[in-house]
Design an enzyme around this catalytic site. Structure first.
Site, PDB file in Angstrom:
ATOM      1  N   ASP A 105       0.840  -1.194   0.000  1.00 16.55           N
ATOM      2  CA  ASP A 105       0.000   0.000   0.000  1.00 16.55           C
ATOM      3  C   ASP A 105       0.882   1.253   0.000  1.00 16.55           C
ATOM      4  OD1 ASP A 105      -2.192  -1.642   0.196  1.00 16.55           O
ATOM      5  OD2 ASP A 105      -2.350  -1.441   2.381  1.00 16.55           O
TER       6      ASP A 105
HETATM    7  N1  URA Z   1      -1.387  -5.994   3.645  1.00 15.54           N
HETATM    8  C1  URA Z   1      -1.849  -4.744   3.735  1.00 15.54           C
HETATM    9  O1  URA Z   1      -2.887  -4.494   4.315  1.00 15.54           O
HETATM   10  N2  URA Z   1      -1.124  -3.754   3.173  1.00 15.54           N
HETATM   11  C2  URA Z   1       0.033  -3.963   2.531  1.00 15.54           C
HETATM   12  O2  URA Z   1       0.659  -3.019   2.050  1.00 15.54           O
HETATM   13  C3  URA Z   1       0.524  -5.290   2.440  1.00 15.54           C
HETATM   14  C4  URA Z   1      -0.208  -6.289   3.004  1.00 15.54           C
END
Ligand code: URA
Length: 243
Positions: A105
């Site tokens: 993310d």
């Molecule tokens: N899970 C998440 O919620 N965010 C990420 O960036 C990676 C795994």
């Protein structure tokens, strides 16, 4: 793999096909120290030594990178408005098709791999390969044994059922610090698993990807190519022949 000289140069992003053809005909390209005037001459990138306009080039078209992803950049090949992880790499990596392996993310930090090897990329993300990823999460509220059990049992997150995951609580309090290991990689999976047990994730960091651990000497936003040993370990995790 053998490749035409004109294609090799365009793959490296040196210029358009017509530009590089002209440069080759003009005697501007050399392979292994010899001027080559035939655009269709066949060579082996990564093995044969390439020079253009009198300067040696790094001719490898198969490269693999590990990055310490900073917060605030998108994991995407490109984006019209926002900065992406590809913008943190020199242009040649985009030209040769080096792509992120999965996604973090925008606000997540930590280890992110890139490879030109589409098959390895695909295999590393396939749930059937069980490639483990470990994340460190700072989450709201005190966490305890009930959370460890809930993660271990697996969770129905609505659109999919997350497999059982190992949760280790490092500190519990008003905010808690925990590490979780998952083998899948669904959209927002870790944040959604924490939210499902009532804990909003405040910060998320990926510490490992399969056999690779984030190198503590790699500052946020920086990257390096994988070592031979790391690549071998990754290929093994992907169930591919090691070379
Ligand atoms: N899970 C998440 O919620 N965010 C990420 O960036 C990676 C795994």
């Amino acid at each position: 793999m053998m490749m035409r000289l004109d294609r090799w140069l365009t793959t490296l992003g040196c210029g358009s096909r017509s530009e590089v053809k002209q440069w080759i005909r003009d005697g501007q390209a050399a392979v292994n120290g010899r001027i080559i005037r035939d655009p269709a001459g066949s060579f082996e990138p990564g093995k044969d030594l390439l020079a253009l306009h009198g300067r040696e080039l790094d001719g490898r078209i198969m490269r693999h990178v590990v990055m310490h992803k900073p917060a605030g950049v998108l994991t995407a090949a490109r984006d019209p408005k926002q900065k992406t992880v590809m913008d943190l790499l020199p242009d040649v990596y985009r030209s040769i098709g080096c792509m992120p392996v999965g996604r973090l993310d925008k606000d997540t930090t930590g280890i992110l791999l890139f490879t030109c090897d589409g098959e390895m990329n695909h295999r590393l993300l396939s749930p059937s390969r069980h490639v483990k990823k470990r994340y460190r999460a700072l989450a709201e509220g005190p966490m305890g044994a009930a959370d460890v059990d809930a993660f271990a049992r697996g969770m129905d997150l609505g659109d999919f059922v997350a497999q059982g995951a190992e949760l280790e609580i490092l500190r519990s309090g008003e905010t808690s610090l925990a590490e979780v290991t998952i083998m899948e990689g669904k959209f927002h999976q870790v944040k959604r698993m924490f939210a499902a047990v009532g804990h909003e994730v405040i910060q998320l960091h990926r510490c490992t990807f399969g056999p690779l651990k984030l190198d503590e000497n790699l500052p946020e936003g920086s990257w390096r190519e994988l070592t031979e040993e790391e690549l071998r370990a990754l290929r093994l995790a992907a169930g591919m022949e090691t070379r």
